[in-house]
Motif scaffolding. Structure first.
Motif, PDB file in Angstrom:
ATOM      1  N   LEU A 228     -10.458  74.586  55.565  1.00 16.03           N
ATOM      2  CA  LEU A 228      -9.876  74.104  54.312  1.00 16.03           C
ATOM      3  C   LEU A 228      -9.243  72.718  54.490  1.00 16.03           C
ATOM      4  O   LEU A 228      -9.462  71.785  53.687  1.00 16.03           O
ATOM      5  CB  LEU A 228      -8.840  75.106  53.813  1.00 16.03           C
ATOM      6  N   LYS A 229      -8.454  72.535  55.544  1.00 12.44           N
ATOM      7  CA  LYS A 229      -7.797  71.255  55.773  1.00 12.44           C
ATOM      8  C   LYS A 229      -8.797  70.161  56.148  1.00 12.44           C
ATOM      9  O   LYS A 229      -8.591  68.979  55.840  1.00 12.44           O
ATOM     10  CB  LYS A 229      -6.736  71.406  56.875  1.00 12.44           C
ATOM     11  N   SER A 230      -9.867  70.524  56.807  1.00  8.55           N
ATOM     12  CA  SER A 230     -10.900  69.538  57.138  1.00  8.55           C
ATOM     13  C   SER A 230     -11.554  69.013  55.864  1.00  8.55           C
ATOM     14  O   SER A 230     -11.784  67.796  55.715  1.00  8.55           O
ATOM     15  CB  SER A 230     -11.955  70.163  58.055  1.00  8.55           C
ATOM     16  N   HIS A 240      -6.527  57.996  50.427  1.00 10.19           N
ATOM     17  CA  HIS A 240      -5.199  58.292  50.956  1.00 10.19           C
ATOM     18  C   HIS A 240      -5.306  58.573  52.467  1.00 10.19           C
ATOM     19  O   HIS A 240      -5.183  59.736  52.906  1.00 10.19           O
ATOM     20  CB  HIS A 240      -4.593  59.507  50.238  1.00 10.19           C
ATOM     21  N   PRO A 241      -5.524  57.553  53.258  1.00  9.17           N
ATOM     22  CA  PRO A 241      -5.683  57.770  54.704  1.00  9.17           C
ATOM     23  C   PRO A 241      -4.440  58.350  55.363  1.00  9.17           C
ATOM     24  O   PRO A 241      -4.553  59.117  56.341  1.00  9.17           O
ATOM     25  CB  PRO A 241      -6.006  56.371  55.231  1.00  9.17           C
ATOM     26  N   ASP A 242      -3.248  58.013  54.868  1.00 11.07           N
ATOM     27  CA  ASP A 242      -2.024  58.542  55.478  1.00 11.07           C
ATOM     28  C   ASP A 242      -1.948  60.064  55.322  1.00 11.07           C
ATOM     29  O   ASP A 242      -1.628  60.795  56.271  1.00 11.07           O
ATOM     30  CB  ASP A 242      -0.792  57.890  54.849  1.00 11.07           C
ATOM     31  N   GLN A 243      -2.245  60.522  54.099  1.00 10.89           N
ATOM     32  CA  GLN A 243      -2.235  61.977  53.877  1.00 10.89           C
ATOM     33  C   GLN A 243      -3.354  62.660  54.653  1.00 10.89           C
ATOM     34  O   GLN A 243      -3.192  63.787  55.144  1.00 10.89           O
ATOM     35  CB  GLN A 243      -2.362  62.254  52.379  1.00 10.89           C
ATOM     36  N   ALA A 244      -4.506  61.991  54.762  1.00 10.46           N
ATOM     37  CA  ALA A 244      -5.605  62.557  55.543  1.00 10.46           C
ATOM     38  C   ALA A 244      -5.209  62.702  57.001  1.00 10.46           C
ATOM     39  O   ALA A 244      -5.527  63.702  57.674  1.00 10.46           O
ATOM     40  CB  ALA A 244      -6.843  61.676  55.403  1.00 10.46           C
ATOM     41  N   ALA A 245      -4.476  61.683  57.524  1.00 11.47           N
ATOM     42  CA  ALA A 245      -4.021  61.763  58.916  1.00 11.47           C
ATOM     43  C   ALA A 245      -3.069  62.937  59.114  1.00 11.47           C
ATOM     44  O   ALA A 245      -3.084  63.614  60.156  1.00 11.47           O
ATOM     45  CB  ALA A 245      -3.352  60.448  59.313  1.00 11.47           C
ATOM     46  N   LYS A 246      -2.222  63.184  58.107  1.00 15.07           N
ATOM     47  CA  LYS A 246      -1.322  64.324  58.199  1.00 15.07           C
ATOM     48  C   LYS A 246      -2.094  65.644  58.251  1.00 15.07           C
ATOM     49  O   LYS A 246      -1.743  66.558  59.013  1.00 15.07           O
ATOM     50  CB  LYS A 246      -0.377  64.316  56.997  1.00 15.07           C
ATOM     51  N   GLU A 247      -3.130  65.733  57.435  1.00 15.44           N
ATOM     52  CA  GLU A 247      -3.954  66.955  57.457  1.00 15.44           C
ATOM     53  C   GLU A 247      -4.645  67.130  58.801  1.00 15.44           C
ATOM     54  O   GLU A 247      -4.752  68.241  59.336  1.00 15.44           O
ATOM     55  CB  GLU A 247      -4.992  66.909  56.334  1.00 15.44           C
ATOM     56  N   VAL A 248      -5.108  66.002  59.385  1.00 15.27           N
ATOM     57  CA  VAL A 248      -5.750  66.074  60.712  1.00 15.27           C
ATOM     58  C   VAL A 248      -4.750  66.541  61.755  1.00 15.27           C
ATOM     59  O   VAL A 248      -5.075  67.326  62.663  1.00 15.27           O
ATOM     60  CB  VAL A 248      -6.344  64.707  61.085  1.00 15.27           C
ATOM     61  N   ALA A 249      -3.505  66.075  61.664  1.00 15.09           N
ATOM     62  CA  ALA A 249      -2.476  66.531  62.597  1.00 15.09           C
ATOM     63  C   ALA A 249      -2.232  68.030  62.450  1.00 15.09           C
ATOM     64  O   ALA A 249      -2.037  68.749  63.445  1.00 15.09           O
ATOM     65  CB  ALA A 249      -1.182  65.748  62.367  1.00 15.09           C
ATOM     66  N   ASP A 250      -2.228  68.510  61.187  1.00 13.83           N
ATOM     67  CA  ASP A 250      -2.075  69.951  60.967  1.00 13.83           C
ATOM     68  C   ASP A 250      -3.239  70.728  61.573  1.00 13.83           C
ATOM     69  O   ASP A 250      -3.065  71.818  62.138  1.00 13.83           O
ATOM     70  CB  ASP A 250      -1.976  70.243  59.474  1.00 13.83           C
ATOM     71  N   ILE A 251      -4.450  70.173  61.429  1.00  8.41           N
ATOM     72  CA  ILE A 251      -5.634  70.821  62.003  1.00  8.41           C
ATOM     73  C   ILE A 251      -5.478  70.947  63.516  1.00  8.41           C
ATOM     74  O   ILE A 251      -5.780  71.982  64.134  1.00  8.41           O
ATOM     75  CB  ILE A 251      -6.910  70.033  61.642  1.00  8.41           C
ATOM     76  N   GLU A 252      -4.991  69.859  64.150  1.00  9.49           N
ATOM     77  CA  GLU A 252      -4.792  69.897  65.602  1.00  9.49           C
ATOM     78  C   GLU A 252      -3.781  70.959  65.994  1.00  9.49           C
ATOM     79  O   GLU A 252      -3.976  71.706  66.962  1.00  9.49           O
ATOM     80  CB  GLU A 252      -4.321  68.526  66.084  1.00  9.49           C
ATOM     81  N   GLN A 253      -2.691  71.054  65.231  1.00  7.54           N
ATOM     82  CA  GLN A 253      -1.669  72.054  65.540  1.00  7.54           C
ATOM     83  C   GLN A 253      -2.208  73.474  65.381  1.00  7.54           C
ATOM     84  O   GLN A 253      -1.975  74.343  66.228  1.00  7.54           O
ATOM     85  CB  GLN A 253      -0.463  71.839  64.630  1.00  7.54           C
ATOM     86  N   VAL A 254      -2.944  73.719  64.305  1.00  2.00           N
ATOM     87  CA  VAL A 254      -3.520  75.053  64.091  1.00  2.00           C
ATOM     88  C   VAL A 254      -4.526  75.391  65.191  1.00  2.00           C
ATOM     89  O   VAL A 254      -4.587  76.520  65.693  1.00  2.00           O
ATOM     90  CB  VAL A 254      -4.186  75.134  62.699  1.00  2.00           C
TER      91      VAL A 254
END
Length: 412
Positions: A228-230, A240-254
């Protein structure tokens, strides 16, 4: 009277060339050349009772035609008899085939006895044994009685009754009814072996299902969230690259959390447990031809670290008994004991093995040294005693009255 597929047959020695008591292979065909020769020896011993008809053919008292027909009948009789007693007990034939072969045996025995004389009455003993080995108890009882009665009637016409009854009638009755017991033993052994195989398969299937459920519970949510986050990051990336980067960070954490969960689950699968090692010790000792007296249950509520250490001790001890002891009996005890230093849980593995003449005295070796180091981590001790009556390995760990904060064994 050949013994069916359940006679004792040897197994290959287990490591180090130590001889073992022969294992019983009931209901199984021979797998090695040695087992084939053992089978043939047993068959040959019982077929020694055929010396009477063979001697009758060799003494030259019959015509050439009668002698040739006698040899043909005898060889055919023995072939059918062996097929019935040996093959049917392990791999049952159809009912029609069994009845046909039994009728053929009875007809050959009757014809040869009437035409060639009293020396051939012994064939009825083999007919009786065949009935006991192939028919149900009710049918076998009647068949054995009828066969014995027929042999007695024919025998009294050509010989004295005092010679027929003790020499042939009693062996026919005893052999036939004894074979019914052997047949039941073989059938029971085969059914038990099949039941064990079924239980093992069911246990394997259950473990696979458990692993599948665990993986689904561990990864199902995480992978769905990653997917979903991907997708969300992909849509946000252009505007919105900043928000996309945040989602990528969440993906890494998960993803990292999912990896940690999988590693924890795999570690739990690999952890050794006492119930599993008790069952494994019993299996490996029995497979090596060693009579094993092993508990069926382990204490509950034992801290995970202590349980794993005792499981290692038990595995190493059982392995050493099989490889080095030459023992015939091994006893495993697991019980709590009270000492001056407090309460301990004691695991003792004792065998009756004796060192070979001229063999060097046993040394601790890397295995026992490693076990001592493991036990020291849980404040335990290890004792090894090589006496004249065998080798004893004892491990003790302290029982903690209040084990709060220590993970307890909760089963698989």
């Amino acid at each position: 009277m050949a013994v069916p597929e359940g006679h004792p047959e040897g197994v290959s020695p287990v490591n180090q060339g130590h001889s073992r008591a022969p294992a019983v292979r009931i209901g199984l065909s021979p797998e090695t050349r040695r087992q084939v020769w053992q089978k043939l020896m047993w068959v040959g011993v019982w077929l020694a009772f055929m010396s009477a008809p063979i001697g009758d053919l060799l003494d030259g008292s019959h015509t050439t035609v009668a002698t040739v027909l006698g040899w043909i009948g005898l060889v055919g009789f023995v072939t059918v008899y062996l097929a019935l007693v040996l093959r049917h007990t392990a791999r049952p034939m159809t009912t029609a085939t069994v009845y046909s072969l039994l009728a053929l045996l009875a007809a050959v025995a009757l014809a040869l006895s009437l035409t060639l004389g009293s020396s051939w009455l012994v064939l009825f003993v083999y007919v009786s044994v065949s009935c006991g080995a192939t028919l149900s108890l009710a049918l076998a009882t009647w068949a054995i009685l009828v066969t014995t009665a027929t042999m007695t009637v024919i025998g009294t016409q050509v010989a004295h009754v005092g010679d027929v009854v003790p020499g042939l009638a009693i062996p026919a009755l005893l052999g036939g009814f004894a074979m019914t017991g052997v047949r039941h033993l073989i059938r029971t052994s085969v059914e038990l072996r099949e039941a064990r195989a079924t239980v093992a398969q069911l246990a394997t299937n259950e473990e696979r299902l458990r692993m599948a459920r665990d993986l689904h519970d561990l990864l199902g949510h995480s992978l769905s969230l990653i997917t979903l986050k991907s997708e969300l990051a992909g849509r946000m990336l252009p505007d919105h690259p900043d928000q996309a980067a945040k989602e990528v960070a969440d993906i890494e954490q998960v993803g990292r959390q999912a990896l940690a969960d999988v590693r924890a689950a795999v570690s739990g699968y690999r952890r050794m447990t006492l119930p599993a090692e008790l069952a494994g010790a019993r299996t490996v000792l029995n497979a090596a031809g060693i009579q094993a007296d092993v508990p069926t249950e382990a204490p509950e509520g034992l801290p995970a670290a202590e349980e794993e250490v005792l499981a290692w001790v038990l595995r190493e001890a059982a392995t050493n008994v099989v490889r080095h002891s030459g023992a015939r009996h091994c006893t495993v005890t697991l019980e709590a004991c009270q000492t001056l230093d407090g309460r301990f849980l004691e695991l003792r593995v004792q065998d009756d093995g004796k060192p070979r003449p001229g063999a060097p005295a046993p040394d601790p070796g890397h295995g026992l040294t490693g076990l001592r180091e493991r036990l020291e981590k849980v404040s335990g001790v290890l004792e090894a005693d090589a006496g004249r009556k065998g080798f004893t390995l004892t491990a003790r760990i302290p029982l903690i009255p209040d084990a709060s904060g220590i993970p307890l064994v909760s089963g698989p």
